[in-house]
Design an enzyme around this catalytic site. Sequence first.
Site, PDB file in Angstrom:
ATOM      1  N   ASP A 191      47.460  37.960  29.852  1.00 21.62           N
ATOM      2  CA  ASP A 191      47.496  39.349  29.365  1.00 21.62           C
ATOM      3  C   ASP A 191      48.178  40.254  30.388  1.00 21.62           C
ATOM      4  OD1 ASP A 191      45.541  39.454  31.303  1.00 21.62           O
ATOM      5  OD2 ASP A 191      44.054  40.489  30.056  1.00 21.62           O
ATOM      6  N   LYS A 248      41.996  31.298  27.424  1.00 19.89           N
ATOM      7  CA  LYS A 248      41.288  31.729  28.625  1.00 19.89           C
ATOM      8  C   LYS A 248      40.575  33.037  28.344  1.00 19.89           C
ATOM      9  CE  LYS A 248      43.266  33.756  32.378  1.00 19.89           C
ATOM     10  NZ  LYS A 248      42.470  35.017  32.350  1.00 19.89           N
ATOM     11  N   GLU A 298      37.938  36.138  30.253  1.00 20.89           N
ATOM     12  CA  GLU A 298      37.382  36.670  31.498  1.00 20.89           C
ATOM     13  C   GLU A 298      35.889  36.913  31.355  1.00 20.89           C
ATOM     14  OE1 GLU A 298      39.371  40.191  32.838  1.00 20.89           O
ATOM     15  OE2 GLU A 298      41.352  39.250  32.799  1.00 20.89           O
ATOM     16  N   GLU A 307      39.765  34.145  40.744  1.00 23.10           N
ATOM     17  CA  GLU A 307      40.710  35.181  41.182  1.00 23.10           C
ATOM     18  C   GLU A 307      40.111  36.025  42.296  1.00 23.10           C
ATOM     19  OE1 GLU A 307      42.680  37.483  38.144  1.00 23.10           O
ATOM     20  OE2 GLU A 307      43.636  38.770  39.636  1.00 23.10           O
TER      21      GLU A 307
HETATM   22  O1  KIV Z   1      46.980  37.376  32.961  1.00 27.37           O
HETATM   23  C1  KIV Z   1      47.102  36.918  34.107  1.00 27.37           C
HETATM   24  O2  KIV Z   1      48.162  36.997  34.738  1.00 27.37           O
HETATM   25  C2  KIV Z   1      45.934  36.280  34.723  1.00 27.37           C
HETATM   26  C3  KIV Z   1      46.021  35.745  36.131  1.00 27.37           C
HETATM   27  C4  KIV Z   1      44.790  35.095  36.521  1.00 27.37           C
HETATM   28  C5  KIV Z   1      47.135  34.833  36.384  1.00 27.37           C
HETATM   29  O3  KIV Z   1      44.943  36.187  34.084  1.00 27.37           O
END
Ligand code: KIV
Length: 276
Positions: A44, A111, A113, A178
């Site tokens: 994102d 993915k 968060e 991260e």
């Molecule tokens: O969107 C992104 O760039 C990320 C980083 C962890 C690479 O989520």
Amino acid sequence: MKKDIAYLQTKKQQHQPITVLTCYDYPTACMQDAAEIDIVFVGDSVGTNILGYKSEMEVTMADMLHHLKAVRRGVTYAYLLVDMPYASDRNTKQAVANANVFLDNGADGIKLEGGTEKIPIVTALTEQGIDVCTHIGHNPQIHGTRASTHGKTVAKAKELIQTASALENAGAKLIVLEKITEEISQIITDTLDIPTIGIGSGRYCDGQVLVINDILGIGTPFRHAKRYQDYSQLTLEAICQYKQEVENGDFPTDANVVHIAADKLARIQKWLEAER
Ligand code: KIV
């Protein structure tokens, strides 16, 4: 060979570093695939790096889908991971529906968060057979763009280690770490069976991810990134040279033009004269 989770898992077991880069467009996807990058990741970060948004929170499902489709066309072998954008995974039903939109459009996994609050969502996605990569430490969707390092205090370090294990137990297949202190990232990497992918989290993760713009020198990279090329400068020079050559009449030259055959041109000129 098309790369999958089993392939990435084997790399962890054999202590072979996993390579990951963000990617937002077709030509870059072709180049990353040709370079045999393991995971091509539609992050994102497309929002701040490509779309001119101020933060990741502005990125929509439609934005992600547009870039996922472009990247999909360029990837044959790499594992293709895509980010769930801000507020696209607020509950299990919404998360499963949105993740399926990405899978239907060529993603190999998604993915998301967040920490332990995301466990029900990770479980629901896993039960549907969807590969989930989780992402802890600095979370741009939660903490904003300015990143501070996580895992500096005993309490926070313990919390990160426990969260990583809980997400693995919920079914996560990969985890991004991260901006976590190197020592705590190493402990998490050694504790988990699933591969850890670090960004600004030191040398001992199973893999590394960087934002493609940062390594190319487009915009200002974060301290954890390394600039391998000064693309902004190269592009600016090319644009200025083009402008100057057009203005001077040095472009186009005969090498850049296509001619009509002389006999056909003569016929046209004759026709024009007759028309006058
Ligand atoms: O969107 C992104 O760039 C990320 C980083 C962890 C690479 O989520």
